[in-house]
Design an enzyme around this catalytic site. Structure first.
Site, PDB file in Angstrom:
ATOM      1  N   ARG A 176       0.757  -1.209  -0.222  1.00 39.32           N
ATOM      2  CA  ARG A 176      -0.092  -0.006  -0.244  1.00 39.32           C
ATOM      3  C   ARG A 176       1.110   1.241   0.113  1.00 39.32           C
ATOM      4  O   ARG A 176       0.341   2.320   0.506  1.00 39.32           O
ATOM      5  CB  ARG A 176      -0.905   0.254   1.175  1.00 39.32           C
ATOM      6  CG  ARG A 176      -1.919  -1.218   1.234  1.00 39.32           C
ATOM      7  CD  ARG A 176      -2.800  -1.266   0.020  1.00 39.32           C
ATOM      8  NE  ARG A 176      -3.668  -2.539   0.345  1.00 39.32           N
ATOM      9  CZ  ARG A 176      -3.303  -3.633  -0.266  1.00 39.32           C
ATOM     10  NH1 ARG A 176      -2.297  -3.545  -0.975  1.00 39.32           N
ATOM     11  NH2 ARG A 176      -4.231  -4.638  -0.050  1.00 39.32           N
ATOM     12  N   SER A 225     -10.461  -0.315   4.400  1.00 40.59           N
ATOM     13  CA  SER A 225      -9.315  -0.637   5.644  1.00 40.59           C
ATOM     14  C   SER A 225      -8.983   0.753   5.762  1.00 40.59           C
ATOM     15  O   SER A 225      -8.196   1.480   5.120  1.00 40.59           O
ATOM     16  CB  SER A 225      -8.288  -1.695   5.278  1.00 40.59           C
ATOM     17  OG  SER A 225      -9.020  -2.984   5.233  1.00 40.59           O
ATOM     18  N   GLU A 295      -4.196   3.655   6.886  1.00 40.89           N
ATOM     19  CA  GLU A 295      -3.974   3.508   5.158  1.00 40.89           C
ATOM     20  C   GLU A 295      -4.810   4.482   4.538  1.00 40.89           C
ATOM     21  O   GLU A 295      -4.481   5.138   3.527  1.00 40.89           O
ATOM     22  CB  GLU A 295      -4.727   2.022   4.987  1.00 40.89           C
ATOM     23  CG  GLU A 295      -4.459   1.908   3.333  1.00 40.89           C
ATOM     24  CD  GLU A 295      -5.125   0.272   2.963  1.00 40.89           C
ATOM     25  OE1 GLU A 295      -4.699  -0.489   3.941  1.00 40.89           O
ATOM     26  OE2 GLU A 295      -5.668   0.261   2.238  1.00 40.89           O
TER      27      GLU A 295
HETATM   28  C1  LIG Z   1     -15.521  -1.009   0.169  1.00 41.62           C
HETATM   29  C2  LIG Z   1     -14.026  -0.658   0.028  1.00 41.62           C
HETATM   30  C3  LIG Z   1     -13.236  -1.762  -0.230  1.00 41.62           C
HETATM   31  C4  LIG Z   1     -11.749  -1.615  -0.385  1.00 41.62           C
HETATM   32  N1  LIG Z   1     -10.973  -2.474  -0.566  1.00 41.62           N
HETATM   33  C5  LIG Z   1      -9.800  -2.290  -0.994  1.00 41.62           C
HETATM   34  C6  LIG Z   1      -9.076  -3.375  -1.257  1.00 41.62           C
HETATM   35  O1  LIG Z   1      -9.320  -4.607  -1.102  1.00 41.62           O
HETATM   36  N2  LIG Z   1      -7.698  -3.134  -1.549  1.00 41.62           N
HETATM   37  C7  LIG Z   1      -7.172  -1.749  -1.591  1.00 41.62           C
HETATM   38  O2  LIG Z   1      -5.892  -1.774  -1.797  1.00 41.62           O
HETATM   39  N3  LIG Z   1      -7.876  -0.745  -1.140  1.00 41.62           N
HETATM   40  C8  LIG Z   1      -9.422  -1.036  -1.094  1.00 41.62           C
HETATM   41  N4  LIG Z   1     -10.075   0.064  -0.815  1.00 41.62           N
HETATM   42  C9  LIG Z   1      -9.632   1.396  -0.754  1.00 41.62           C
HETATM   43  C10 LIG Z   1      -9.419   2.387  -2.107  1.00 41.62           C
HETATM   44  O3  LIG Z   1     -10.523   1.769  -2.809  1.00 41.62           O
HETATM   45  C11 LIG Z   1      -8.180   2.038  -2.905  1.00 41.62           C
HETATM   46  O4  LIG Z   1      -7.079   2.494  -1.967  1.00 41.62           O
HETATM   47  C12 LIG Z   1      -8.355   2.771  -4.213  1.00 41.62           C
HETATM   48  O5  LIG Z   1      -7.241   2.566  -4.761  1.00 41.62           O
HETATM   49  C13 LIG Z   1      -8.283   4.205  -3.881  1.00 41.62           C
HETATM   50  O6  LIG Z   1      -8.648   4.730  -5.318  1.00 41.62           O
HETATM   51  P1  LIG Z   1      -9.456   6.221  -5.367  1.00 41.62           P
HETATM   52  O7  LIG Z   1      -9.587   6.461  -7.011  1.00 41.62           O
HETATM   53  O8  LIG Z   1     -10.742   6.254  -4.781  1.00 41.62           O
HETATM   54  O9  LIG Z   1      -8.376   6.943  -4.937  1.00 41.62           O
HETATM   55  P2  LIG Z   1      -8.883   8.329  -3.885  1.00 41.62           P
HETATM   56  O10 LIG Z   1      -9.350   7.857  -2.639  1.00 41.62           O
HETATM   57  O11 LIG Z   1      -9.636   9.362  -4.672  1.00 41.62           O
HETATM   58  O12 LIG Z   1      -7.268   8.955  -3.575  1.00 41.62           O
HETATM   59  C14 LIG Z   1      -6.255   8.155  -2.926  1.00 41.62           C
HETATM   60  C15 LIG Z   1      -4.770   8.869  -3.012  1.00 41.62           C
HETATM   61  O13 LIG Z   1      -4.429   8.800  -4.369  1.00 41.62           O
HETATM   62  C16 LIG Z   1      -4.216   9.762  -4.856  1.00 41.62           C
HETATM   63  N5  LIG Z   1      -4.518   9.816  -6.243  1.00 41.62           N
HETATM   64  C17 LIG Z   1      -5.710   9.765  -6.813  1.00 41.62           C
HETATM   65  N6  LIG Z   1      -5.678   9.672  -8.145  1.00 41.62           N
HETATM   66  C18 LIG Z   1      -4.389   9.975  -8.434  1.00 41.62           C
HETATM   67  C19 LIG Z   1      -3.796  10.195  -9.599  1.00 41.62           C
HETATM   68  N7  LIG Z   1      -4.234  10.129 -10.791  1.00 41.62           N
HETATM   69  N8  LIG Z   1      -2.225  10.408  -9.641  1.00 41.62           N
HETATM   70  C20 LIG Z   1      -1.621  10.648  -8.342  1.00 41.62           C
HETATM   71  N9  LIG Z   1      -2.283  10.317  -6.939  1.00 41.62           N
HETATM   72  C21 LIG Z   1      -3.729  10.193  -7.235  1.00 41.62           C
HETATM   73  C22 LIG Z   1      -5.039  10.826  -3.953  1.00 41.62           C
HETATM   74  O14 LIG Z   1      -4.654  12.139  -3.907  1.00 41.62           O
HETATM   75  C23 LIG Z   1      -4.949  10.265  -2.711  1.00 41.62           C
HETATM   76  O15 LIG Z   1      -3.850  10.548  -1.941  1.00 41.62           O
HETATM   77  C24 LIG Z   1     -11.460  -0.112  -0.498  1.00 41.62           C
HETATM   78  C25 LIG Z   1     -12.242   0.791  -0.312  1.00 41.62           C
HETATM   79  C26 LIG Z   1     -13.601   0.662   0.041  1.00 41.62           C
HETATM   80  C27 LIG Z   1     -14.476   1.778   0.042  1.00 41.62           C
END
Ligand SMILES: Cc1cc2nc3c(=O)[nH]c(=O)nc-3n(C[C@H](O)[C@H](O)[C@H](O)COP(=O)(O)OP(=O)(O)OC[C@H]3O[C@@H](n4cnc5c(N)ncnc54)[C@H](O)[C@@H]3O)c2cc1C
Length: 303
Positions: A176, A225, A295
């Site tokens: 992560r 998480s 996280e």
């Molecule tokens: C129900 C649920 C289940 C989940 N299960 C998992 C799992 O199994 N495994 C896991 O790893 N995560 C999980 N997550 C967490 C999350 O979905 C992941 O971390 C996901 O990759 C975040 O993507 P996002 O587009 O929502 O990023 P955001 O939440 O919008 O951003 C996260 C971070 O990434 C940065 N960011 C976003 N886009 C970019 C870009 N284009 N360039 C550079 N930085 C950027 C943001 O500034 C921020 O710091 C879960 C979340 C939920 C709600």
């Protein structure tokens, strides 16, 4: 509309949508978060590059995908937020075994697209409710798969609007976390996948989703998480063993189904969630002797 009202010179007229005082609660899976001064949803990458090139160098800049790993404080975000979801959405099959996708493509779409083309290795993205950009930034992973295991190269954009193509070797990824060039954000990636039976991949996706539906509170707003798993242990186990399951601050509660999830039962404030996170850290440290590492990313201003 001008890109930034304070700029005293001709500015780029974006083709995408620019919203002022946009509630971030609309852009996070926890459904909390105060207003962004300005939120930009670019029409495409060229629109975004031109917009960034015009941005004053000191203007704070924040990128958001689906906000599924973000706690935005109730005071909101100063400066400009770039929203990639529904904006950078191109996905295509490149040379054999390669899938090219822009940063705003949701993980579920990436997984389905890949198996439809009889490519395996991207199934794990199906249950991660974020964008590819967020997955690259977090090295998101599930069920044994991890984002950077399948990345071949990425494209990035800096705040002067310059696009670069970078090999995986420019980044270091771990559980992560990802370290690489600073001052650049992901706009696309090329994934190298393995040829295989798409029907088997479809079945795997179905199974992964059903396992999640049983183990996670996916019907109630949450951000997955909250804490990283410490080496050799699980944050959920430590939280549960500390007697914290079901504990609430306002409408923010430690999930009964999965103790490493905090759910918004309706009307929670970011402050409630942040305080609950602090409480969990303190109690787990006290009762288990382990300092949990966050996280979720917490950003923005206090109210
Ligand atoms: C129900 C649920 C289940 C989940 N299960 C998992 C799992 O199994 N495994 C896991 O790893 N995560 C999980 N997550 C967490 C999350 O979905 C992941 O971390 C996901 O990759 C975040 O993507 P996002 O587009 O929502 O990023 P955001 O939440 O919008 O951003 C996260 C971070 O990434 C940065 N960011 C976003 N886009 C970019 C870009 N284009 N360039 C550079 N930085 C950027 C943001 O500034 C921020 O710091 C879960 C979340 C939920 C709600």
């Amino acid at each position: 509309m001008m890109a930034i009202d304070r700029v005293d010179r001709p500015v780029y007229q974006p083709r995408g949508e620019l919203r002022h005082d946009e509630p971030m609660a609309r852009h996070t899976s926890w459904r909390v978060g105060g207003p962004a001064d300005c939120l930009f949803m670019p029409a495409d990458r060229d629109d975004l590059a031109a917009f960034l090139a015009e941005l004053p160098p000191r203007e704070p800049l924040t990128w958001v995908g689906l906000g599924s790993n973000l706690l935005v404080r109730d005071g909101g975000i100063r400066g400009v937020v770039i929203a990639t979801h529904r904006c950078l959405g191109r996905i295509e099959l490149r040379a054999e075994r390669r899938v090219y996708a822009e940063a705003g493509v949701p993980g579920a779409k990436l997984a389905r697209f890949s198996v439809r083309h009889d490519l395996r290795g991207a199934e794990f993205f199906a249950g991660i409710p974020g964008t590819l950009g967020g997955a690259l930034a977090m090295n998101a992973g599930a069920f044994g798969g991890e984002t950077w295991q399948v990345v071949r190269c990425v494209e990035t954009l800096d705040r002067r609007g310059r696009i670069r193509s970078r090999p995986v070797a420019d980044y270091e990824s771990g559980y992560r976390k990802v370290a690489g060039p600073t001052g650049e954000w992901f706009i696309a990636a090329e994934l190298a996948l393995t040829p295989g039976d798409g029907a088997v991949g479809q079945r795997q996706i179905k199974e992964l989703l059903s396992r999640r539906a049983h183990s996670q509170p996916i019907q109630i707003p949450n951000a997955g998480s909250v804490f990283r798993n410490p080496p050799g242990d699980h944050a959920a186990r430590l939280i549960e063993a500390s007697g914290l399951k079901g504990v609430c601050r306002g409408a923010a509660c430690v999930s009964e189904r999965h103790a490493n999830f905090i759910v918004n039962r309706g009307g929670a404030r970011a402050q409630d969630i942040e305080q609950l996170i602090g409480q969990i850290e303190e109690v787990v440290q006290d009762r288990q002797g382990v300092r949990l590492e966050r996280e979720v990313h917490i950003i923005g201003a206090a109210p």
